[in-house]
Scaffold this active site. Structure first.
Site, PDB file in Angstrom:
ATOM      1  N   ASP A 250       0.827  -1.213   0.000  1.00 31.98           N
ATOM      2  CA  ASP A 250       0.000   0.000   0.000  1.00 31.98           C
ATOM      3  C   ASP A 250       0.856   1.255   0.000  1.00 31.98           C
ATOM      4  O   ASP A 250       0.321   2.362  -0.137  1.00 31.98           O
ATOM      5  CB  ASP A 250      -0.948   0.014   1.210  1.00 31.98           C
ATOM      6  CG  ASP A 250      -0.234  -0.226   2.520  1.00 31.98           C
ATOM      7  OD1 ASP A 250       0.460  -1.254   2.634  1.00 31.98           O
ATOM      8  OD2 ASP A 250      -0.344   0.609   3.429  1.00 31.98           O
ATOM      9  N   ASN A 251       2.160   1.103   0.154  1.00 31.04           N
ATOM     10  CA  ASN A 251       3.046   2.264   0.145  1.00 31.04           C
ATOM     11  C   ASN A 251       3.923   2.296  -1.091  1.00 31.04           C
ATOM     12  O   ASN A 251       4.910   3.025  -1.126  1.00 31.04           O
ATOM     13  CB  ASN A 251       3.920   2.271   1.408  1.00 31.04           C
ATOM     14  CG  ASN A 251       3.096   2.541   2.665  1.00 31.04           C
ATOM     15  OD1 ASN A 251       2.007   3.102   2.583  1.00 31.04           O
ATOM     16  ND2 ASN A 251       3.607   2.130   3.805  1.00 31.04           N
TER      17      ASN A 251
HETATM   18  P1  AMP Z   1       0.710   3.773   6.778  1.00 35.03           P
HETATM   19  O1  AMP Z   1       1.468   2.899   7.691  1.00 35.03           O
HETATM   20  O2  AMP Z   1       0.797   5.229   7.144  1.00 35.03           O
HETATM   21  O3  AMP Z   1       1.046   3.539   5.349  1.00 35.03           O
HETATM   22  O4  AMP Z   1      -0.819   3.417   6.968  1.00 35.03           O
HETATM   23  C1  AMP Z   1      -1.333   2.135   6.754  1.00 35.03           C
HETATM   24  C2  AMP Z   1      -2.839   2.181   6.838  1.00 35.03           C
HETATM   25  O5  AMP Z   1      -3.253   2.571   8.140  1.00 35.03           O
HETATM   26  C3  AMP Z   1      -3.493   3.149   5.885  1.00 35.03           C
HETATM   27  O6  AMP Z   1      -4.729   2.591   5.501  1.00 35.03           O
HETATM   28  C4  AMP Z   1      -3.694   4.366   6.730  1.00 35.03           C
HETATM   29  O7  AMP Z   1      -4.728   5.197   6.244  1.00 35.03           O
HETATM   30  C5  AMP Z   1      -4.051   3.753   8.072  1.00 35.03           C
HETATM   31  N1  AMP Z   1      -3.685   4.635   9.185  1.00 35.03           N
HETATM   32  C6  AMP Z   1      -2.442   4.906   9.623  1.00 35.03           C
HETATM   33  N2  AMP Z   1      -2.486   5.752  10.664  1.00 35.03           N
HETATM   34  C7  AMP Z   1      -3.781   6.048  10.895  1.00 35.03           C
HETATM   35  C8  AMP Z   1      -4.484   6.867  11.837  1.00 35.03           C
HETATM   36  N3  AMP Z   1      -3.844   7.565  12.778  1.00 35.03           N
HETATM   37  N4  AMP Z   1      -5.824   6.907  11.752  1.00 35.03           N
HETATM   38  C9  AMP Z   1      -6.497   6.196  10.828  1.00 35.03           C
HETATM   39  N5  AMP Z   1      -5.897   5.413   9.919  1.00 35.03           N
HETATM   40  C10 AMP Z   1      -4.556   5.330   9.943  1.00 35.03           C
HETATM   41 MG    MG Z   2       0.576   4.264   3.613  1.00 31.52          MG
END
Ligand code: AMP
Ligand code: MG
Length: 492
Positions: A250-251
């Site tokens: 997803d990244n």
């Molecule tokens: P990330 O690790 O930032 O790539 O996020 C992975 C997933 O978790 C994505 O779907 C983000 O939108 C969700 N996510 C990460 N942090 C938060 C947060 N504080 N609140 C809601 N969703 C989050």
């Molecule tokens: Mg992400």
């Protein structure tokens, strides 16, 4: 609000399954902490009439500009190898798209704008520290010439994000070629929704790979085109000592830009297994694993795309294998070329890969700073006495001597004037990178004392990474032992 952004939205015209309509939430106390005016200019934004409080309202989503169509995008993802069918933008809102001054379509996204239909248990907030890190590192990457999302603005919100300890929250305005990820393809594949999978592929071709539209086999060619940009991207990360830290599917943006600066870092001392991310306990996304993990992600993309590659599944698998089989050879040849360029070899030949490898091994054994070594190597080319400064970086300085004489011999085989060679090397070996300990100091000052002066100083210095100036002398140095940062956090 008047028309300050000339939106030209396309994602919102895709079927409803691609996103949920949402709204940025209201925050108590907005303050504009940074605005990237040259980027705003290149996006054609008309901000001249807005004062800081109007800008803060705009870039926190408090005032929706005319033409905005706020969306939370749907996607899945393999996180550290485990598939999660529904992730999506849980703390980000796509405000809309613009066509920039170069005619390129760009997303304007507010990261940390509050809860969305994809937030699950999360608060939708972005802590200030990770916002500062993303701002500095993404802008530094851009200045280094690495494809990346950009940072347009940073607004503190007065909201508190509860993490290990309470943290001030912010909204970071992120600009991207698009936010389509490998996980976006997985989202439709996981649902057996081949119609939308094909729509997504067509959208990506149209937006990022228009040349592929002419092809007789557009979907295999799309996969190949994405593979090529990923191989180039990983080479760019690694030649600057960058570790992404969370290369979940997803990244990984299919545009080939670096996406999602979480617990990322530029390493100081070289280690092939360097990793900083607090959540990457097993080193899955360590420095030297990045090519293999990019290929792993591309394999998940190919699996998701199978129904598009061929109607017959066995043939589709064979097509995918053919396309992906090119990744490692392509990466390795780019990597060799990039590393030869760093040490000043202009026409790479037999034996040069071994010469570079030997240097990296000596650097690892002797805890040599990656960025400083290559920068000092430039000076050692047009000033042989400067070899002493390279030597001084090694725990055991004698380790450098044998390699130095081999290297000098190798360079002599090419008739290039030393000043010209050194100048070329200085254009690929940066002096100033966003070192972890400086980012950490900037975060501490901002979070603890509401002091953004170091953040602003770094913002200014990092846009000229290849210039060595007296004012930047301290930013070039590796951390003292007590300044060393060993772990970084993504702030989720
Ligand atoms: P990330 O690790 O930032 O790539 O996020 C992975 C997933 O978790 C994505 O779907 C983000 O939108 C969700 N996510 C990460 N942090 C938060 C947060 N504080 N609140 C809601 N969703 C989050
Ligand atoms: Mg992400």
């Amino acid at each position: 609000m008047a028309t300050v952004i000339s939106f030209n939205n396309s994602y919102g015209r895709l079927p409803e399954a691609f996103f949920r309509r949402t709204r940025p939430v209201a925050f108590p106390e907005l303050r504009l902490r940074a605005l990237n005016r040259s980027l705003a200019e290149s996006l054609g934004l008309d901000l001249a009439a807005l004062d800081d409080s109007a800008l803060a309202a705009l870039f926190a989503g408090a005032e929706l500009p005319a033409g905005a169509d706020p969306l939370a995008l749907a996607y899945s993802g393999h996180q550290f190898g485990n598939f999660v069918p529904t992730l999506g933008d849980g703390r980000a809102v796509l405000l809309g798209e613009v066509i920039d001054r170069d005619g390129e379509r760009r997303d304007i996204q507010l990261k940390g704008a509050g809860r969305t239909p994809f937030s699950r248990g999360g608060d939708g907030l972005c802590p200030l520290g990770p916002g500062i890190r993303e701002y500095l590192v993404s802008e530094a990457m851009h200045a280094l010439g690495v494809p990346t999302t950009r940072a347009l603005a940073l607004v503190s919100t007065g909201e508190t994000a509860i993490r290990e300890t309470p943290k001030p929250a912010c909204v970071l305005t992120r600009i991207a070629a698009s936010h389509v990820r490998v996980g976006t393809f997985q989202y439709f594949a996981a649902r057996g929704d081949t119609d939308n999978l094909r729509r997504l592929a067509d959208y990506v071709i149209d937006r990022h790979y228009p040349a592929v539209a002419e092809s007789a086999a557009p979907y295999p060619d799309l996969l190949a085109a994405i593979r090529r940009r990923q191989a180039a991207l990983i080479t760019d990360w690694m030649r600057f000592g960058f570790i992404h830290g969370v290369m979940n599917t997803d990244n990984m943006a299919v545009s080939g830009e670096t996406l999602d600066y979480g617990p990322c870092a530029f390493m100081d001392a070289f280690r092939a297994d360097a990793r900083f991310s607090f959540i990457d306990q097993h080193g899955r996304y360590a420095y030297a694993n990045q090519p293999a993990l990019a290929l792993w992600n591309l394999t998940r993309l190919a699996e998701a795309m199978l129904p598009l590659l061929d109607a017959d599944q066995d043939r589709a698998i064979a097509v995918a294998q053919d396309v992906l089989g090119e990744f490692m050879p392509h990466f390795e040849s780019r990597w060799r070329a990039a590393m030869c360029e760093k040490v000043g070899i202009q026409k790479p030949g037999d034996g040069d890969a071994a010469l570079v490898q030997a240097l990296l091994e000596l650097m690892q054994q002797n805890s040599v700073d990656f960025t400083l070594l290559f920068r000092r190597l430039c000076n050692a080319v047009d000033d042989p006495a400067a070899g002493e400064n390279v030597r001084a970086l090694f725990d055991n300085p004698g380790a450098w001597d044998a390699w130095e004489s081999q290297w000098r011999q190798r360079l002599e085989a090419e008739a290039v004037p030393a000043p010209e060679r050194a100048a070329r090397m200085r254009a690929v070996n940066p002096a100033v990178i966003p070192r972890n300990h400086w980012i950490e100091k900037a975060i501490r000052a901002a979070e603890d004392d509401d002091d953004f002066s170091l953040f602003n100083r770094l913002r200014g210095a990092l846009v000229q990474p290849f210039d060595e100036t007296a004012e930047n002398a301290d930013l070039m140095l590796p951390p003292a032992p007590e300044e060393r940062v060993t772990q970084t956090f993504c702030g989720t």
